[in-house]
Design a protein around this motif. Structure first.
Motif, PDB file in Angstrom:
ATOM      1  N   ALA A  79       0.835  -1.204   0.000  1.00  0.00           N
ATOM      2  CA  ALA A  79       0.000   0.000   0.000  1.00  0.00           C
ATOM      3  C   ALA A  79       0.874   1.259   0.000  1.00  0.00           C
ATOM      4  O   ALA A  79       0.586   2.221  -0.714  1.00  0.00           O
ATOM      5  CB  ALA A  79      -0.947  -0.012   1.199  1.00  0.00           C
ATOM      6  N   ARG A  84      -1.172   4.320  -1.496  1.00  0.00           N
ATOM      7  CA  ARG A  84      -2.494   4.148  -0.875  1.00  0.00           C
ATOM      8  C   ARG A  84      -2.321   4.246   0.645  1.00  0.00           C
ATOM      9  O   ARG A  84      -2.285   3.249   1.357  1.00  0.00           O
ATOM     10  CB  ARG A  84      -3.096   2.805  -1.301  1.00  0.00           C
ATOM     11  N   ASN A  86      -4.156   5.496   3.099  1.00  0.00           N
ATOM     12  CA  ASN A  86      -5.234   5.092   4.008  1.00  0.00           C
ATOM     13  C   ASN A  86      -5.279   3.573   4.166  1.00  0.00           C
ATOM     14  O   ASN A  86      -5.520   3.067   5.258  1.00  0.00           O
ATOM     15  CB  ASN A  86      -6.578   5.639   3.543  1.00  0.00           C
ATOM     16  N   ALA A  87      -5.010   2.850   3.092  1.00  0.00           N
ATOM     17  CA  ALA A  87      -4.936   1.387   3.175  1.00  0.00           C
ATOM     18  C   ALA A  87      -3.740   0.986   4.035  1.00  0.00           C
ATOM     19  O   ALA A  87      -3.841   0.074   4.867  1.00  0.00           O
ATOM     20  CB  ALA A  87      -4.835   0.776   1.786  1.00  0.00           C
TER      21      ALA A  87
END
Length: 135
Positions: A79, A84, A86-87
Motif C-alpha cells: 500500500a 495508498r 489510508n490502506a
C-alpha cells in the motif's frame, strides 16, 4: 502419576472436520483478499478462531493466525509503494492489533507519517490547500 491423554483429546465428528475445512478455506480466501481482521466475522482472524473453537489444537488455524501479522506487513508495504496511504494505515492497525509488540511497528508508523506529510506538501504546492489539510 499417569495422565490419560485420550481423555484430553477431542475426537472430531465428520461434520466438525468438514466445518473446519470450510472455515480454513474461507480464512485463506479472506487472507488473499486482504481481509485480515475486517469485516467482522468475515475475516481471516475470525475464521481461524472459529476453527480453534472447534479444535483448539488445530495446527492449520494456529499457523494461519501466526502468519497474519507478516501478511499485514507485506500489505502495508504494498500500500505504501502504491501511494495508498489510508490502506497502509489500516494494515498498520492490523499489525499492531495482532502483534502489539511488533518491533517494526514504530518504523512503520514513522514511514506512514512521513508519507502523509509529503502528500500534504505536494497538494499544497499544487495549490490544493483544502486537500492538503485532509491529507
Amino acid at each position: 502419576e499417569r495422565i490419560d491423554i485420550q481423555s484430553k483429546t477431542k475426537i472430531l465428528t465428520i461434520t466438525e472436520m468438514q466445518r473446519i475445512d470450510r472455515l480454513i478455506a474461507e480464512a485463506e480466501r479472506a487472507v488473499a483478499a486482504g481481509n485480515l481482521i475486517e469485516p467482522v466475522a468475515e475475516n481471516a482472524h475470525d475464521k481461524y478462531r472459529s476453527v480453534l473453537a472447534i479444535d483448539r489444537n488445530n495446527a492449520r488455524a494456529k499457523a494461519g493466525i501466526a502468519a497474519l501479522p507478516g501478511k499485514a506487513r507485506i500489505l502495508f508495504d504494498q500500500a505504501m509503494a502504491g501511494g495508498r496511504l489510508n490502506a497502509a494505515y489500516e494494515y498498520l492497525d492490523t499489525v499492531l492489533f495482532l502483534a502489539p509488540n511488533e518491533p517494526t511497528g514504530p518504523d512503520m508508523r514513522t514511514r506512514l507519517a512521513v508519507a502523509y506529510v509529503e502528500q500534504a506538501r505536494e497538494k499544497l504546492a499544487a495549490g490544493q490547500a483544502e486537500a492538503a489539510r485532509t491529507a
